[in-house]
Design an enzyme around this catalytic site. Structure first.
Site, PDB file in Angstrom:
ATOM      1  N   CYS A  85       0.909  -1.318   0.023  1.00  0.00           N
ATOM      2  CA  CYS A  85       0.008   0.030   0.049  1.00  0.00           C
ATOM      3  C   CYS A  85       0.959   1.371   0.026  1.00  0.00           C
ATOM      4  O   CYS A  85       1.500   1.598  -0.850  1.00  0.00           O
ATOM      5  CB  CYS A  85      -0.857  -0.066   1.061  1.00  0.00           C
ATOM      6  SG  CYS A  85      -2.417   1.114   0.954  1.00  0.00           S
ATOM      7  N   HIS A 198      -3.181  -5.080   1.642  1.00  0.00           N
ATOM      8  CA  HIS A 198      -2.625  -5.377   2.975  1.00  0.00           C
ATOM      9  C   HIS A 198      -2.797  -6.931   3.261  1.00  0.00           C
ATOM     10  O   HIS A 198      -3.394  -7.009   4.014  1.00  0.00           O
ATOM     11  CB  HIS A 198      -3.461  -4.206   3.944  1.00  0.00           C
ATOM     12  CG  HIS A 198      -3.383  -3.115   4.194  1.00  0.00           C
ATOM     13  ND1 HIS A 198      -2.126  -2.376   4.743  1.00  0.00           N
ATOM     14  CD2 HIS A 198      -3.765  -1.918   3.311  1.00  0.00           C
ATOM     15  CE1 HIS A 198      -2.406  -0.973   4.469  1.00  0.00           C
ATOM     16  NE2 HIS A 198      -3.369  -0.809   3.726  1.00  0.00           N
ATOM     17  N   GLU A 200      -0.890  -8.259   5.258  1.00  0.00           N
ATOM     18  CA  GLU A 200      -0.521  -8.345   7.007  1.00  0.00           C
ATOM     19  C   GLU A 200      -1.946  -8.204   7.720  1.00  0.00           C
ATOM     20  O   GLU A 200      -1.939  -8.517   8.977  1.00  0.00           O
ATOM     21  CB  GLU A 200       0.343  -7.381   7.283  1.00  0.00           C
ATOM     22  CG  GLU A 200      -0.267  -5.809   7.310  1.00  0.00           C
ATOM     23  CD  GLU A 200      -0.249  -5.038   6.202  1.00  0.00           C
ATOM     24  OE1 GLU A 200      -0.524  -3.797   6.218  1.00  0.00           O
ATOM     25  OE2 GLU A 200      -0.176  -5.749   4.930  1.00  0.00           O
TER      26      GLU A 200
END
Length: 226
Positions: A85, A198, A200
C-alpha cells in the site's frame, strides 16, 4: 548450522506490527528474525525489508528526519524489499496525484502509481485474488484494499512479473481490457515485491511466505531455498 535470516520492517508509521506478527507465524526450514527498523543501524542488520502501509508522505518525512532516507535508497539497490500500500507508493518510480508539496520516493520498481485510487477510507473493500506462486494457489487470497493506490503504467522494457490482478469491473472506473495496468495489484521486479493491498491484515501468511522463499532466501549466502 544454517544461518538465520533477518527481515526488517520499517517502523516509522503504519501497520508494521502486523507484518511482524505474520513473519513470526511462518513455519519455514530457516529461522527468520525480525527487526523493527527505526534507525540506519537497525537497517544495517537486515537481509531484507518490508515497507508497510500507512501514510506514504509521513513515512518519507520521518525517514528523512531519522537519517534513513538515503540508507533506504541504497538498501533498495541491492537487497529485497516489499512495499504494501503506502510502501508500494514509496517503491514506485513515479507517483500521480501527489500532495501539494510533492511526494518523496525511494524508487526501485518501474511503475507509475496513483495515491488513493478508490478515494477515501469509506471506499475500502475486500476481493478474492488468484496469485501466481503462492502456496496452495487454488485457494484465493483475500486482498484488503484500504485507500489503496492504483498502478497506472508499467515501464515497457522493465523485467516486471505481474502476480495478481483485480477483476476489471472492480476498478474505480471499470476497464474493458483485463490487461489494463490498473488491474495489477501485486508484482515483482527483480528482488522487489509490491502489493497495493494489505496482506498483513489477514490471518493468511502466504504472501509473507512468498516474500521469504522467493525474494529473500535466494540472496542470503548459505541458505537453501525451501
Amino acid at each position: 548450522m544454517s544461518p538465520s535470516i533477518t527481515i526488517g520492517i520499517l517502523a516509522l508509521q503504519g501497520a508494521f506490527a502486523e507484518h511482524q506478527i505474520r513473519l513470526q507465524n511462518l513455519r519455514l526450514k530457516r529461522k527468520i528474525e525480525t527487526v523493527l527498523v527505526k534507525t540506519p543501524e537497525d537497517l544495517q542488520r537486515c537481509h531484507a525489508l518490508i515497507i508497510p502501509g500507512g501514510e506514504s508522505t509521513t513515512i518519507a518525512l520521518l525517514a528523512r528526519l531519522s537519517g534513513l532516507l538515503e540508507p533506504l535508497k541504497e538498501f533498495i539497490r541491492v537487497k529485497p524489499v516489499w512495499g504494501t500500500c503506502a510502501g508500494a507508493i514509496l517503491l514506485a518510480q513515479s507517483v500521480t496525484g501527489a500532495k501539494k508539496d510533492g511526494q518523496e520516493l525511494l524508487g526501485g520498481v518501474s511503475i507509475d502509481i496513483a495515491r488513493n485510487g478508490w478515494g477515501s477510507q469509506v471506499e475500502s473493500f475486500e476481493a478474492p485474488l488468484d496469485v501466481t506462486g503462492l502456496q496452495d494457489p487454488s485457494v484465493p487470497f483475500t486482498g484488503i484494499f484500504i485507500r489503496a493506490p492504483v498502478v497506472l503504467a508499467l515501464e515497457p522494457d522493465a523485467p516486471i512479473q505481474v502476480i495478481a490482478r483485480l477483476a476489471p469491473h472492480l476498478l474505480p472506473e471499470p476497464a474493458e481490457d483485463e490487461n489494463d495496468p490498473r488491474t495489477v495489484v501485486a508484482l515483482r521486479q527483480g528482488l522487489h515485491l509490491l502489493t497495493t493491498f494489505h496482506p498483513e491484515l489477514t490471518q493468511d501468511d502466504r504472501f509473507h511466505d512468498y516474500f521469504a522463499r522467493k525474494c529473500v532466501f535466494p540472496t542470503v549466502p548459505g541458505v537453501v531455498v525451501g
